[in-house]
Design a protein around this motif. Structure first.
Motif, PDB file in Angstrom:
ATOM      1  N   TYR A  33       0.791  -1.229   0.035  1.00 26.60           N
ATOM      2  CA  TYR A  33       0.031   0.094  -0.040  1.00 26.60           C
ATOM      3  C   TYR A  33       0.891   1.056  -0.020  1.00 26.60           C
ATOM      4  CZ  TYR A  33      -3.546  -3.385   1.832  1.00 26.60           C
ATOM      5  OH  TYR A  33      -4.511  -4.386   2.158  1.00 26.60           O
ATOM      6  N   TYR A  35       0.194   5.116   1.076  1.00 23.69           N
ATOM      7  CA  TYR A  35      -0.492   6.369   1.797  1.00 23.69           C
ATOM      8  C   TYR A  35       0.088   7.714   1.826  1.00 23.69           C
ATOM      9  CZ  TYR A  35      -3.062   2.736   3.914  1.00 23.69           C
ATOM     10  OH  TYR A  35      -3.941   1.608   3.861  1.00 23.69           O
ATOM     11  N   GLN A  37       0.281  11.229   4.344  1.00 25.00           N
ATOM     12  CA  GLN A  37       0.069  11.778   5.710  1.00 25.00           C
ATOM     13  C   GLN A  37       0.726  13.052   5.820  1.00 25.00           C
ATOM     14  OE1 GLN A  37       1.814   9.746   9.050  1.00 25.00           O
ATOM     15  NE2 GLN A  37      -0.136  10.384  10.359  1.00 25.00           N
ATOM     16  N   PRO A  43      -3.248   8.868   7.870  1.00 24.31           N
ATOM     17  CA  PRO A  43      -2.911   8.407   6.576  1.00 24.31           C
ATOM     18  C   PRO A  43      -4.052   8.409   5.481  1.00 24.31           C
ATOM     19  CG  PRO A  43      -1.742   6.918   8.180  1.00 24.31           C
ATOM     20  CD  PRO A  43      -2.822   7.637   8.799  1.00 24.31           C
ATOM     21  N   PHE A  45      -5.314   7.002   1.912  1.00 27.05           N
ATOM     22  CA  PHE A  45      -4.981   5.762   1.008  1.00 27.05           C
ATOM     23  C   PHE A  45      -4.648   6.293  -0.447  1.00 27.05           C
ATOM     24  CE2 PHE A  45      -5.316   1.833  -1.127  1.00 27.05           C
ATOM     25  CZ  PHE A  45      -5.974   2.222  -2.323  1.00 27.05           C
ATOM     26  N   LEU A  91       3.886   7.180   2.935  1.00 26.55           N
ATOM     27  CA  LEU A  91       4.229   5.977   3.668  1.00 26.55           C
ATOM     28  C   LEU A  91       3.718   4.816   3.199  1.00 26.55           C
ATOM     29  CD1 LEU A  91       2.048   6.837   7.039  1.00 26.55           C
ATOM     30  CD2 LEU A  91       4.595   6.605   6.637  1.00 26.55           C
ATOM     31  N   PHE A 107       3.893  -0.863   8.681  1.00 22.22           N
ATOM     32  CA  PHE A 107       4.319   0.362   7.735  1.00 22.22           C
ATOM     33  C   PHE A 107       5.880   0.561   7.857  1.00 22.22           C
ATOM     34  CE2 PHE A 107       0.538   2.993   6.883  1.00 22.22           C
ATOM     35  CZ  PHE A 107      -0.321   2.133   7.658  1.00 22.22           C
ATOM     36  N   GLY A 108       6.383   0.968   6.877  1.00 26.19           N
ATOM     37  CA  GLY A 108       7.634   1.568   6.715  1.00 26.19           C
ATOM     38  C   GLY A 108       7.875   2.939   7.381  1.00 26.19           C
ATOM     39  N   PRO A 109       9.222   3.504   7.468  1.00 24.88           N
ATOM     40  CA  PRO A 109       9.195   4.779   8.477  1.00 24.88           C
ATOM     41  C   PRO A 109       8.922   6.143   7.629  1.00 24.88           C
ATOM     42  CG  PRO A 109      11.262   3.827   7.248  1.00 24.88           C
ATOM     43  CD  PRO A 109      10.326   2.958   7.033  1.00 24.88           C
TER      44      PRO A 109
END
Lengths: 116, 115
Positions: A33, A35, A37, A43, A45, A91, A107-109
Motif C-alpha cells: 500500500y 499512503y 500523511q 494516513p 490511501f 508511507l 508500515f515503513g518509516p
C-alpha cells in the motif's frame, strides 16, 4: 532487518521537478500500500498492489502520480511536476492476505517530501 | 461522510490509569475489520490490535483492548495501566472487505501520559 523499508527518508525538491520513492515490503507479503500523511492527519490511501497488479487507486492520485510494482516485490511511487501541495509524508505498508483478507499492515518509516 | 471519526484530538491521562480513545466508523459493508495503530513522535506506525466485524468477543492484546459495539458502530481502544511510553498519536482504521479491501484512517488522537 526484515521490516518495511523506504528510500529516501527525506527528499527536498523544487516545484516542477520529478521525484521517485522506493518501498521494499516484508518479503513474504503480497499486498503493498501507499499512503500520504500530512501533519496532524491520519494516513490517506493512495493505491495498493496485490503482487504486481495495481488493484485500486484513490481519486487523490492525480495523473501526476504513478506507482509500479514490477516483479511483485519492491514498489516505486513517482510524482511528476511536483507542486507545493505534494509536500507530505509518503508511507508504504505491506500485509499478508490470509483467507482472502489482508491482515494488519506493517508500515515503513516513510519518505518526507518537501517541495520548495 | 467520514468513514472513521475520532472526536478527541488530544487526551491526557495519569500514569498507571486507564484511558479510552473513541472511534466511530461508517460502512455499509457487512464484513469489515477494525484496527488501531500507534504513531510515536519518531513517526513509524505500529499495529496494536484488530477486531473483525464477525468476531463475537472483544479483542485484547496485553494492555490494549478494543470495546467493539457493532450496533453503535464504535470501536474504542482501552489502554489499561498507562505508561509514559504510551504518549503518542493513536489512529483508528477500517478495512472494507467488499470495497477492494481499502483501508481508511481517522484523524487520530494525541495521548499524553502524565507522570
Amino acid at each position: 532487518d526484515t521490516g518495511v523499508s523506504q528510500d529516501p527518508r527525506h527528499k527536498i525538491t523544487k516545484r516542477g521537478q520529478n521525484v521517485t520513492f522506493r518501498c521494499d515490503p516484508i518479503s513474504e507479503h503480497n499486498r503493498l500500500y501507499w499512503y500520504r500523511q500530512t501533519l496532524g492527519q491520519g494516513p490517506e490511501f493512495l493505491t495498493y498492489f496485490q503482487n504486481e497488479a495495481q488493484l485500486e487507486k484513490s481519486r487523490l492520485l492525480s495523473d501526476r502520480f504513478s506507482a509500479e510494482r514490477p516483479k511483485g516485490s519492491f514498489s516505486t511511487l513517482e510524482i511528476q511536476r511536483t507542486e507545493q501541495g505534494d509536500s507530505a509524508m509518503y508511507l508504504c505498508a505491506s500485509s499478508l492476505v490470509r483467507g482472502g483478507l489482508p491482515g494488519e499492515q506493517f508500515f515503513g518509516p516513510g519518505t518526507r517530501l518537501t517541495v520548495l | 461522510a467520514q468513514k472513521i471519526t475520532q472526536t478527541q484530538p488530544g487526551m491526557f491521562v495519569q500514569e498507571k490509569e486507564a484511558v479510552t480513545l473513541d472511534c466511530t466508523y461508517d460502512t455499509s459493508d457487512p464484513s469489515y475489520g477494525l484496527f488501531w495503530y500507534k504513531q510515536p513522535s519518531s513517526g513509524e506506525m505500529i499495529f496494536l490490535i484488530y477486531q473483525g466485524s464477525y468476531d463475537q468477543q472483544n479483542a485484547t492484546e496485553g494492555r490494549y483492548s478494543l470495546n467493539f459495539q457493532k450496533a453503535r458502530k464504535s470501536a474504542n481502544l482501552v489502554i489499561s495501566a498507562s505508561q509514559l511510553g504510551d504518549s503518542a498519536m493513536y489512529f483508528c482504521a477500517m478495512r472494507e472487505d467488499f470495497n477492494f479491501n481499502k483501508f481508511y484512517f481517522g484523524s487520530g488522537t494525541k495521548l499524553n501520559v502524565k507522570p
